[in-house]
Design a protein around this motif. Structure first.
Motif, PDB file in Angstrom:
ATOM      1  N   LYS A 115       0.812  -1.212   0.000  1.00 19.19           N
ATOM      2  CA  LYS A 115       0.000   0.000   0.000  1.00 19.19           C
ATOM      3  C   LYS A 115       0.848   1.266   0.000  1.00 19.19           C
ATOM      4  N   LEU A 116       2.004   1.196   0.677  1.00 15.98           N
ATOM      5  CA  LEU A 116       2.830   2.396   0.789  1.00 15.98           C
ATOM      6  C   LEU A 116       3.267   2.891  -0.586  1.00 15.98           C
ATOM      7  N   GLU A 117       3.731   1.976  -1.450  1.00 14.16           N
ATOM      8  CA  GLU A 117       4.125   2.439  -2.779  1.00 14.16           C
ATOM      9  C   GLU A 117       2.916   2.665  -3.677  1.00 14.16           C
ATOM     10  N   ARG A 118       1.998   1.685  -3.675  1.00 16.36           N
ATOM     11  CA  ARG A 118       0.910   1.704  -4.655  1.00 16.36           C
ATOM     12  C   ARG A 118      -0.074   2.842  -4.432  1.00 16.36           C
ATOM     13  N   GLU A 119      -0.301   3.231  -3.181  1.00 16.34           N
ATOM     14  CA  GLU A 119      -1.304   4.269  -2.938  1.00 16.34           C
ATOM     15  C   GLU A 119      -0.680   5.565  -2.443  1.00 16.34           C
ATOM     16  N   LEU A 120       0.192   5.459  -1.421  1.00 14.30           N
ATOM     17  CA  LEU A 120       0.569   6.673  -0.701  1.00 14.30           C
ATOM     18  C   LEU A 120       1.704   7.418  -1.397  1.00 14.30           C
ATOM     19  N   VAL A 121       2.816   6.722  -1.662  1.00  9.74           N
ATOM     20  CA  VAL A 121       3.914   7.359  -2.382  1.00  9.74           C
ATOM     21  C   VAL A 121       3.443   7.726  -3.794  1.00  9.74           C
ATOM     22  N   ASP A 122       2.617   6.867  -4.365  1.00 10.32           N
ATOM     23  CA  ASP A 122       2.044   7.117  -5.679  1.00 10.32           C
ATOM     24  C   ASP A 122       1.346   8.478  -5.728  1.00 10.32           C
ATOM     25  N   ALA A 123       0.448   8.711  -4.765  1.00 11.78           N
ATOM     26  CA  ALA A 123      -0.297   9.964  -4.742  1.00 11.78           C
ATOM     27  C   ALA A 123       0.639  11.159  -4.564  1.00 11.78           C
ATOM     28  N   ALA A 124       1.648  11.006  -3.691  1.00  9.95           N
ATOM     29  CA  ALA A 124       2.584  12.109  -3.449  1.00  9.95           C
ATOM     30  C   ALA A 124       3.374  12.430  -4.717  1.00  9.95           C
ATOM     31  N   CYS A 125       3.804  11.398  -5.437  1.00  7.00           N
ATOM     32  CA  CYS A 125       4.536  11.618  -6.691  1.00  7.00           C
ATOM     33  C   CYS A 125       3.671  12.364  -7.696  1.00  7.00           C
ATOM     34  N   GLY A 126       2.390  12.020  -7.728  1.00  3.33           N
ATOM     35  CA  GLY A 126       1.480  12.690  -8.657  1.00  3.33           C
ATOM     36  C   GLY A 126       1.423  14.178  -8.380  1.00  3.33           C
ATOM     37  N   GLU A 127       1.329  14.537  -7.091  1.00  2.00           N
ATOM     38  CA  GLU A 127       1.271  15.952  -6.723  1.00  2.00           C
ATOM     39  C   GLU A 127       2.572  16.665  -7.067  1.00  2.00           C
TER      40      GLU A 127
ATOM     41  N   GLN B  69       4.810  14.259   2.544  1.00  2.00           N
ATOM     42  CA  GLN B  69       3.639  13.410   2.273  1.00  2.00           C
ATOM     43  C   GLN B  69       4.036  11.922   2.233  1.00  2.00           C
ATOM     44  N   CYS B  70       5.195  11.633   1.629  1.00  2.00           N
ATOM     45  CA  CYS B  70       5.688  10.250   1.613  1.00  2.00           C
ATOM     46  C   CYS B  70       5.946   9.776   3.043  1.00  2.00           C
ATOM     47  N   GLN B  71       6.575  10.643   3.836  1.00  2.00           N
ATOM     48  CA  GLN B  71       6.898  10.289   5.217  1.00  2.00           C
ATOM     49  C   GLN B  71       5.634  10.038   6.025  1.00  2.00           C
ATOM     50  N   LYS B  72       4.630  10.860   5.762  1.00  2.00           N
ATOM     51  CA  LYS B  72       3.356  10.697   6.462  1.00  2.00           C
ATOM     52  C   LYS B  72       2.769   9.317   6.134  1.00  2.00           C
TER      53      LYS B  72
END
Lengths: 302, 455
Positions: free
Chosen positions: B409-421, B435-438
């Motif tokens: 989930k960390l890569e697929r959802e959370l880091v993913d969303a931060a990279c998009g921003e 955001q990644c750290q969060k």
């Protein structure tokens, strides 16, 4: 006669009831039970955690964000779809000017009716794929159409300011056709002489629609409202295919949250079931409220 | 009528009590020829993910297994939905013997391990190779293969294809224009200016899966700050994402956003759409793994000659040389702990990892095997040839991270969303890392997720 009645009734009733019990009721009940566990989906180990999942859900910002989006869908999709459906159905059934003005459709009604119904024939996944290409920032239909006007279109599904609204528009687009046909059929059932009387009294088209057609269609509109409200609380397939909830969760919906929690990036089946249970009650309440709120006296043609 | 219905109603999707995980009953005598004690007539069930690699390669491996055990009945099936197809079978304790757990419908490997659903493949590593004389299976593998499949020191997942992650470009485009792939960050920015001036977008990326851009950012940071940068991220150490190396890397990458080096509209493209824009020459550089050549086969123009390159070096202070590239094993295979024929599954893997099995795989799917030297003598397509060269040049400097396997989930959802921003310019580098750290902190605090430690 009396002797043979019950076997017949039982023979007809039992199989569907058993099927309903096995394939509808029992999964529901199981989902309720699973929602009170910490089951992770790939072993038989599950510990009961009581209502912990629901407590956690209350504090889950991602779930609330998804519910907010569903609320917007709920507020807009039924209204827009029904408004557009009524408008098009009116135009197709009583929008023409020829002859007895107001009681025939515009020219080419049959063709329009066919075209409006097209999206209903396509599977939702196909609709999502088609619109994904329409919204393509560089090669899509939409931005290609804007270019000659000197507008550099946004990246639609790639921009959190527009992505959700793009999906909402597709949802309305995909649904309108069905309701044009539904409302059209209901309008056909309204006796023509009512319209003739209204026209003699000098009512314009808008007044006719508001004061005569809609009240007479109210039962149908009510049904449409409930269907659309339920659809608005779902929206899973379109969102999953078109944006996967992104960018940055801006187009997330609760169905997708549930799916991703169980099958996507997590395997928390217990927590996902809790989301499902919440969805179940939300949908149920919305359906009941929609029925209540739209209850009016029935008008019957004699 | 009532009884079966009642049974179904009370029957639970979660299954009943399970039997013990001891599989000794399914084993025969262990010999030098047969180190796992495979019963010669024990049936073997193999489920293959029918994706980019198809399933023919697996059928060839099964045929090799049959040569050794002609009396074993092999059941082969393939699907694109591994998780949906197999979840019920994991739950009721009757999973297949070998599963190719891959694709978008992959079962979260970290979750499988934490639920004790996977057999320990350690025995396989210490068994003698089938056809490389004098070597254990472990000694025939490329570096990193064991590590990426290990969870808390136990080897649970065998990845059979070796993948490099880097920056891709068309050597034809670069040769025609007289451009050269940059070795340093300053050269990279200068080249981006030149490319942009030539009317081509320097960069594009998978806008709807922006995690593809997390790979060059983390790679840059690892090359700058050393292997600990990645290890801290993998181990969910506090502030791992906001380390100095990550900050410097994110600041550097912010340049391509600020200077508008990214193809306009990229955030609205999915991975195939963006790769297609790249193949059409609309953009010069893209971040991807070595599967891109297969994925783009249908739309790559003749003579495009794609090539992979490492991320440019930030400067002389880098701990790793320019050549260092992220290489790791992909295409995961598992043996479920409750499989009926665990020994057969291990033996099947030994077949896959034999030189013969590995060469056949490389030839059939145009991908690198995890067995060292399997690509020798094979004719590879142009992109893959550059991958082999890049991995050679990188050698012992190669690096990898595994948090994406531990915590999907960390890569697929959370880091993913931060990279998009970040890469669409809505947030700056500091907010991006925050955001990644969060996200990482959220995973770290989630008591329902098992945490793994990378050694």
């Amino acid at each position: 006669m009396r002797h043979g009645k019950y076997p017949l009734i039982i023979a007809f009733l039992v199989p569907p009831l058993v099927l309903y019990g096995v394939f509808v009721l029992s999964p529901y009940l199981q989902a309720f039970q699973i929602s009170t566990t910490d089951w992770l989906g790939y072993s038989a180990d599950a510990n009961s955690v009581g209502l912990d999942n629901f407590v956690q859900l209350l504090r889950d910002d991602y779930v609330w964000n998804a519910i907010k989006n569903n609320a917007i869908l709920l507020a807009l999709v039924p209204v827009l779809t029904i408004a557009l459906g009524l408008f098009f159905a009116t135009m197709l059934n009583m929008g023409g000017r020829a002859g007895r003005a107001g009681v025939v459709g515009v020219r080419g009604t049959a063709a329009y009716r066919l075209v409006y119904f097209f999206p209903q024939v396509l599977s939702v996944v196909i609709i999502a794929v088609i619109w994904q290409q329409v919204y393509h920032p560089n090669a899509g239909l939409l931005n290609a159409a804007l270019k000659p006007l000197g507008i550099d279109g946004p990246s639609w599904l790639g921009d959190p300011r527009t992505a959700f609204w793009c999906v909402l528009a597709v949802m309305v687009w995909a649904n309108v056709g069905f309701y044009v046909v539904l409302f059209g059929a209901a309008m056909q059932a309204i006796p023509r002489d009512i319209y003739e009387a209204v026209l003699l009294d000098g009512a314009g088209r808008l007044v006719t629609l508001r004061r005569v057609t809609i009240p007479l269609l109210w039962d149908t509109v009510q049904v449409a409202w409930i269907y659309l409200a339920i659809a608005a609380l779902d929206g899973f397939i379109l969102v999953q295919r078109m944006t996967d909830g992104g960018p940055n969760f801006s187009s997330d919906v609760i169905g997708l949250r549930m799916y991703n929690t169980a099958f996507g990036s997590d395997t928390k089946f217990g927590y996902a079931s809790a989301i499902g249970v919440v969805m179940f009650f939300l949908t149920l309440s919305v359906a009941v409220l929609a029925l209540r709120a739209s209850r009016r006296d029935r008008i019957e043609f004699s | 009528m009532a009884t079966p219905a009642a049974g179904l109603l009370t029957g639970c999707a979660m299954g009943g009590d399970d039997d013990s995980g001891d599989d000794s009953a399914g084993r025969g005598e262990k010999t030098a020829e047969n180190p796992f004690g495979v019963k010669a007539d024990a049936p073997l069930e193999v489920v293959i993910f029918n994706g980019g690699y198809g399933e023919e390669y697996a059928k060839a491996h099964e045929a090799m297994y049959s040569e050794k055990y002609p009396n074993a009945k092999i059941t082969h099936s393939s699907t694109q939905e591994i998780s949906k197809t197999l979840q019920p079978r994991f739950v009721d304790g009757s999973p297949p013997d070998v599963v190719n757990n891959s694709g978008a419908g992959q079962i979260d490997p970290g979750a499988l391990v934490s639920q004790g659903a996977l057999a320990d493949l350690g025995e396989l590593l210490d068994a003698p190779s089938l056809d490389v004389p004098g070597k254990k299976v472990r000694e025939t593998l490329l570096p990193g293969v064991v590590e990426v499949g290990s969870y808390d020191g136990r080897f649970h997942v065998l990845n059979i294809s070796y993948t490099a992650y880097g920056i891709w470009y068309s050597t034809k485009l670069f040769a025609d224009r007289g451009w050269e792939y940059p070795r340093t960050w300053d050269d990279h920015i200068a080249l981006c200016r030149t490319i942009k001036a030539a009317g081509i977008a320097p960069w594009t990326y998978a806008g709807k899966h922006p995690r593809y851009m997390s790979w060059p950012v983390i790679s840059t940071a690892v090359k700058l700050g050393g292997l600990d940068v990645a290890k801290n991220i993998d181990n969910l150490e506090p502030n791992a994402w906001t380390s100095d190396a990550m900050r410097t890397a994110a600041d550097a990458w912010h340049q391509i956003v600020k200077d508008q080096f990214i193809l306009p509209g990229t955030p609205g493209l999915d991975h195939v759409q963006s790769q297609t824009e790249w193949c059409r020459g609309k953009a010069a550089l893209i971040s991807c793994g070595s599967w891109i050549e297969n994925e783009q086969k249908a739309v790559t123009p003749a003579g495009f000659d794609m090539a992979i390159a490492p991320t440019p070096s930030l400067g002389a202070g880098d701990k790793l040389p320019f050549e260092a590239i992220r290489g790791t094993a992909g295409e995961p295979f598992i043996v479920p702990a409750k499989a009926k024929n665990v020994a057969g599954g291990l033996e099947y893997f030994r077949t896959v990892l034999s030189m013969r099995g590995a060469k056949d795989f490389t030839q059939k799917v145009s991908a690198l095997s995890v067995v060292a030297g399997a690509a020798e003598g094979a004719t590879l397509p142009p992109g893959l040839t550059t991958v082999v060269k890049a991995l050679d040049a990188s050698g012992a400097n190669g690096f990898n991270w595994v948090y994406n396997n531990y915590y999907r989930k960390l890569e697929r959802e959370l880091v993913d969303a931060a990279c998009g921003e970040f890469f669409s310019g809505r947030i700056g580098p500091a907010d991006f890392l925050a955001q990644c750290q969060k996200g990482a902190d959220m995973i770290a605090q989630d008591s329902s997720l098992k945490k793994y430690k990378r050694a």
